[in-house]
Design a protein around this motif. Structure first.
Motif, short mmCIF file in Angstrom:
data_model
loop_
_atom_site.label_atom_id
_atom_site.label_comp_id
_atom_site.label_asym_id
_atom_site.label_seq_id
_atom_site.Cartn_x
_atom_site.Cartn_y
_atom_site.Cartn_z
N LEU A 86 42.35 31.30 37.96
CA LEU A 86 41.42 32.02 38.84
C LEU A 86 41.29 33.45 38.33
CD1 LEU A 86 42.70 30.68 42.25
CD2 LEU A 86 40.81 29.82 40.86
N LEU A 87 40.07 33.84 38.04
CA LEU A 87 39.80 35.15 37.50
C LEU A 87 38.97 35.94 38.50
CD1 LEU A 87 38.95 35.93 33.85
CD2 LEU A 87 37.71 37.07 35.66
N SER A 88 39.49 37.08 38.90
CA SER A 88 38.76 37.98 39.80
C SER A 88 38.35 39.21 39.01
CB SER A 88 39.65 38.41 40.96
OG SER A 88 40.01 37.31 41.75
N TYR A 89 37.07 39.55 39.09
CA TYR A 89 36.53 40.68 38.34
C TYR A 89 36.01 41.71 39.33
CZ TYR A 89 33.16 43.44 35.71
OH TYR A 89 32.46 44.48 35.17
N GLY A 90 36.34 42.97 39.09
CA GLY A 90 35.81 44.04 39.93
C GLY A 90 35.87 45.37 39.21
N ASP A 91 34.76 46.06 39.12
CA ASP A 91 34.71 47.39 38.53
C ASP A 91 35.34 47.42 37.13
OD1 ASP A 91 34.14 50.12 38.40
OD2 ASP A 91 36.06 50.68 39.30
N ARG A 134 37.53 45.59 35.79
CA ARG A 134 38.95 45.24 35.75
C ARG A 134 39.09 43.77 36.15
NH1 ARG A 134 38.18 50.28 37.60
NH2 ARG A 134 39.39 51.94 36.63
N GLU A 135 40.05 43.10 35.54
CA GLU A 135 40.25 41.68 35.82
C GLU A 135 41.66 41.40 36.32
OE1 GLU A 135 37.08 39.99 32.50
OE2 GLU A 135 39.20 39.53 32.28
N SER A 136 41.73 40.49 37.27
CA SER A 136 43.00 39.97 37.75
C SER A 136 42.97 38.47 37.49
CB SER A 136 43.16 40.24 39.25
OG SER A 136 44.35 39.65 39.74
N VAL A 137 44.04 37.95 36.87
CA VAL A 137 44.07 36.54 36.51
C VAL A 137 45.27 35.88 37.19
CG1 VAL A 137 44.06 34.87 34.62
CG2 VAL A 137 43.03 37.12 34.28
N PHE A 138 45.01 34.77 37.86
CA PHE A 138 46.04 34.02 38.59
C PHE A 138 46.11 32.62 37.98
CE2 PHE A 138 47.75 31.37 41.95
CZ PHE A 138 48.76 32.15 42.48
N THR A 147 47.24 38.60 45.76
CA THR A 147 47.53 38.25 44.37
C THR A 147 46.82 39.14 43.35
OG1 THR A 147 45.73 36.65 44.20
CG2 THR A 147 47.86 35.83 45.01
N TRP A 148 45.97 40.08 43.81
CA TRP A 148 45.22 40.91 42.87
C TRP A 148 46.18 41.85 42.15
CZ3 TRP A 148 40.24 41.49 41.01
CH2 TRP A 148 40.02 42.64 40.27
N GLU A 149 46.30 41.67 40.83
CA GLU A 149 47.10 42.55 39.98
C GLU A 149 46.28 42.83 38.73
OE1 GLU A 149 51.69 41.26 40.40
OE2 GLU A 149 50.41 39.76 39.45
#
Length: 196
Positions: free
Chosen positions: A62-67, A69-73, A84-86
């Motif tokens: 699961l990849l979250s993208y914002g501004d 920057r990416e957080s990958v779970f 879980t956002w890191e």
């Protein structure tokens, strides 16, 4: 005396035999072909997206993208993903390959850690200066749903890949997310929870 040694040797052999073989398996993480966007910013709603990507044997990424920057779970997420956002505080992007550390016991293969290269901007707006970091993550299992970053290994560290594998194999399975302190090897950019 000889019979005691024989028993100890056999006990040690049985213990080793019950432990699974650990190996590396590689998968692609190219968002255009390996991921599906399931949520994204609307017009005038900023710059963010949530993607579900193919992982290893049904374990999602699961990849979250914002501004920028990416957080990958890695693995099966908890019900509340906000915890879980890191990510790195600098702009960053994901590498195109994931190395899964997998324990194989008989016909069962269980990924317990993922190693993923990230490129991080180290000078704010100057995207030309990048640092490579290997992120070692605990893979969330179906029953516990606990996944997080275990270690950050600077790409410039001697034997960075071997160091990342060693940490994954020795620490990831027992790492307590939210309690244990993340391991840092070498000079890595600031990392932690980033609220966007």
């Amino acid at each position: 005396m000889r019979s005691i040694l024989t028993v100890l040797v056999l006990a040690g052999f049985c213990q080793c035999a019950s432990a699974g073989e650990v190996a590396s398996v590689y998968t692609d993480l190219v968002t255009e072909k390996d991921c599906l966007t399931y949520a994204e910013a609307g017009k005038d709603d900023g710059d963010w997206a949530e993607l579900a990507c193919a992982g290893y044997l049904g374990y999602p990424v699961l990849l979250s993208y914002g501004d920028a920057r990416e957080s990958v779970f890695f693995g099966f997420p908890p019900e509340d993903m906000t915890t879980t956002w890191e990510s790195f505080s600098g702009f960053n992007s994901s590498g195109a390959k994931v190395e899964w550390r997998v324990e194989k016991t008989g016909n069962v293969s269980t990924p317990f850690a993922a190693i993923h290269r990230r490129s991080v901007s180290i000078s704010g707006e100057d995207a030309e200066k990048q640092a490579d970091v290997l992120v070692v993550a605990k893979v969330a299992q179906m029953e516990g749903r606990q996944g997080c970053t275990v270690a950050l290994v600077a790409g410039t560290s001697p034997n960075a890949n071997e160091e990342a594998r060693k940490i994954a194999d020795e620490k990831a399975r027992s790492f307590a997310c939210g309690k244990d302190k993340r391991i840092t090897v070498g000079d890595v950019p600031a990392f932690g929870r980033v609220d966007n």
